[in-house]
Enzyme design. Sequence first.
Site, mmCIF file in Angstrom:
data_model
loop_
_atom_site.group_PDB
_atom_site.id
_atom_site.type_symbol
_atom_site.label_atom_id
_atom_site.label_comp_id
_atom_site.label_asym_id
_atom_site.label_seq_id
_atom_site.Cartn_x
_atom_site.Cartn_y
_atom_site.Cartn_z
ATOM 1 N N CYS A 99 70.766 -45.770 -4.553
ATOM 2 C CA CYS A 99 71.164 -47.172 -4.348
ATOM 3 C C CYS A 99 71.678 -47.771 -5.654
ATOM 4 O O CYS A 99 72.614 -48.566 -5.668
ATOM 5 C CB CYS A 99 69.974 -48.002 -3.860
ATOM 6 S SG CYS A 99 69.579 -47.752 -2.112
ATOM 7 N N CYS B 264 73.860 -47.383 4.713
ATOM 8 C CA CYS B 264 74.493 -46.080 4.602
ATOM 9 C C CYS B 264 74.023 -45.171 5.744
ATOM 10 O O CYS B 264 72.866 -45.241 6.151
ATOM 11 C CB CYS B 264 74.140 -45.434 3.259
ATOM 12 S SG CYS B 264 74.805 -46.347 1.874
ATOM 13 N N CYS C 71 67.434 -52.209 -1.106
ATOM 14 C CA CYS C 71 68.233 -51.249 -1.836
ATOM 15 C C CYS C 71 68.178 -51.514 -3.328
ATOM 16 O O CYS C 71 68.444 -50.637 -4.140
ATOM 17 C CB CYS C 71 69.681 -51.275 -1.360
ATOM 18 S SG CYS C 71 70.541 -52.808 -1.747
#
Lengths: 551, 426
Positions: free
Chosen positions: B131, B212, B238
């Site tokens: 991240c 994602c 994240c």
Amino acid sequence: MYRYDEFDHGFVKARTEEFRDQVERRVAGQLNEDQFRPLRLMNGLYLQLHAYMLRVAIPYGTLSATQMRRLAHIARTYDRGYGHFTTRQNIQFNWPRLKDVPAILDELAGVEMHAIQTSGNCIRNVTTDAFAGAAADEVIDPRPVAEIIRQWSSVHPEFTYLPRKFKIAITGAPNDRAAVKFHDIGLMASANAQGEIGWAVHVGGGMGRTPMIGKLINGFVPHADLLAYLESILRVYNRYGRRDNKYKARVKILVHEEGLDAIRDQVEAEFEAARGGVLTLPQTELDRIAAYFVPPEFAEVATEFDLEVERRRDPAFARFVENNSFPHRQPGYASVTVSLKPVGGAPGDASAEQMDVLADLAKKYSFGELRVSHEQNIVLPHVAISDLRDLHAGLVAAGLATGNIGSITDMIACPGLDYCALANARSIPVAQELSRRFADPARQKQIGPLKIKISGCINACGHHHVGHIGILGVEKKGTELYQITIGGDATEQASIGTILGPGLSAEQVPGAVETLVDTYLLARASPEESFIAAHRRLGDAPFKEALYGSR
Amino acid sequence: MALADPLGAGLPQSDRLRAFGIVALNGMFDEMDANGVLRQAVELLPGDIAIVSSFGADSAVILHMVASIDPGLPVLFLETGKHFAETLDYVETLSRHLGLTNVRALRPDPEDVRRFDPNGDLWETDPDSCCHIRKTEPLDLALAGFGGWVTGRKRFQTADRGVLPHFELTSDDRIKVNPLAYWNDSDIAAYRKAHDLPEHPLYAEGFRSIGCASCTSVVAEGEDARSGRWRGRNKTECGIHFDVNARIARPLPVAEATVFSNGRFIADPWRDWAEGDAADGVRYTHVPLPVFLEHRETFLKNPHPLGLLVAPGDAIESVAGDLGRFASVAIAFPAFTDGRGYSTARLVTERYGFVGEVRAVGDVLIDQIRLMRRCGITAFVVAHEPTRAALADGRLGDLPVYLQPVGRDEVPVGSRRFLRRAGPSA
């Protein structure tokens, strides 16, 4: 008389609603006393020794019969049945309850009255000659200009938190009956080289603990520029007046400390920037306001009046006419002063019943108009001489016929320690005792015009500084003492009395006044020489010696 | 209602951020809807605010609001290289549908990717680092050009987000705006329906929060929307929303330094002069009049917006010729009984023609505000709670009519007789 139009009604109504809200917030605890104080003061509400006191404005001392009746109603309904007329031409109610005050203000608004700016550090009620518009010696009727000043000064946003209170007085007569030189601003009608009438402006007069005679800052300000000139003075005062010490915060101290010339320079600089601006008073507006003050429809009435005959027939009536009537500009008419100084009474007090009688008599004999004088009496300004006897009879029935105007018993006294939280000593009992001591009309007549003024503390609400004989209550080591002053004068020949010697006890005061009076009677050049004239000629010495002996 | 450039859009953005360091925005907007919050943010940071969007399941809502305010506002999309193909399609279709003209894709630094994730499996071994290089770093770089950013985060999403305020002040002096903070699932659904917004293609397949592809899974009935993110790992964020303490940034204090202007409380970009401030470098600072006079030449060379603080005893005449240099004049009322400021205000506005903001600071109560307004004061820094409440309610204490002409803009009423003026309109 000035009559409210829709605009004025809306203004007062809004203000009353605003104060109602403030009272509610105070009662609900949203405002603490510190926050509420300036708000209630700006609505004339004081917290006194025993209760709240509501001071109602009587603009330039002018009242209609209807308004007087409403004051009686308020006294009866919300107070203990009486009211107290003050030296600033207002009326005070001494016992209202906080929660009733909005209702009282509603009652007042119903007859075009209010209590706005009767206290607080703002521009107070404008005062004037009680004989304005009637007096034979008048150059110009000051009431239209007084009304314009009242409007201009009402909730003026710039001048609501001045260093200290601010009082304006105006007179249109050369013989000053409004004590203009003892006000923060005093206006006297004056003429310029072209013979136009304008205003001589005095600034920095006042009494209190530092008495000062107002100084002439401008000898002639035309009507058109007057408001701009007043605003210029107020701005200089608002910006530079002392705020570090409330006893040195009046404009008189600023003028005294900075010097008249320095203040004049600042005022003139402000005036230069302001004159010709939005405050310029158009003649049309002056005319429009003046139209409210046109003289009543006087009748053609007999003018002759044989006082000698009357004196034989009814000495009390003759005395009343002699003392209590004042020359009117209209032949056949007189202005009549109704004394609120009965023997043994509290100066300035009137019962609800007496107020009703005064309203009725005004309606009957004075075109429905009354005035409050700065000497705490009521004036019926326009009385036909042919009606004097009937008027007198009506006053006798109401206990209001005391014929002592201008005499030694026509005293001014503040409420004193009996009511006031500031006072050091009682004033009313002293006044009452003096009025008993000099109750004999023959003796009053022998003494002639003599003004006694009594203050219960150094704040001088009883105007002792300008009493021919002044009495000031002080406190020394827990006892009430009274200082005697002599030689004060509130008129155009303004002077401040001097203290004659150490303070006296309350019991000694009447005797001391008798001593001074006897000294005058012995020393006067003729019966025509008044007390104050004799004092001007002789100085303090003989009086001092009579009172305290030679050292 | 827009402020006239309260933060000086022409300045380097770091200056604006510094000015915002004293901003307090919350509280006043509790009652305000998401659109209002967004509009306020855009007004306060003109040209200096970006919208950060994942083009996920709920993103259509906030992007629709953005488009209705200004479709040209920059929208930052973190193109991590790991997204679902459907998401990339959705970026295209939604942008076109809403007419957004300034959507920018932020890509990770190729050097970082080569160094830390050569095989593309970092998400599996160290998702935080993944991240970091794919989201946090690119976003930090992009945000360096902005003073504030808008997110679509909502309180209901996670426990940590349960305290989310409308406005946050981040430790790097940025304003983070969360217009949807108080929204819940049904608000989102209703809005989407009302505006007929296109759905993310994966929504129908059970995805509720979409990041994602590698770290997003379908959410079961009754699960939190974000429970499909980093499933099975002790991770809910994240990292782009972490402040230095790895917590959501602290809410801004409510009461201090808010100014009432134009009928409402707004963020205050101004600060007080402090000991040690440099005359040639301060910005958005009310300089005390004596300090200004002492360093007048230096202040006049200072290119930044400056204010003037006038105390009751100060001679306003001494700066009459310099007033045009100031954006704001603050008039001090150390005690409400001290009325000198009223004269100052009239001189400043009427005689010297100052047209910038004139504010009252100090002991300001509701009962003085109508007088101050008539004397030309337009903004009020208020501490007294009942007064704040009254102002927030729009109770300004005005009398409807006045008996004397004061100020520049009072309008004669009715009869147009001498002296009479209508009260200022609220």
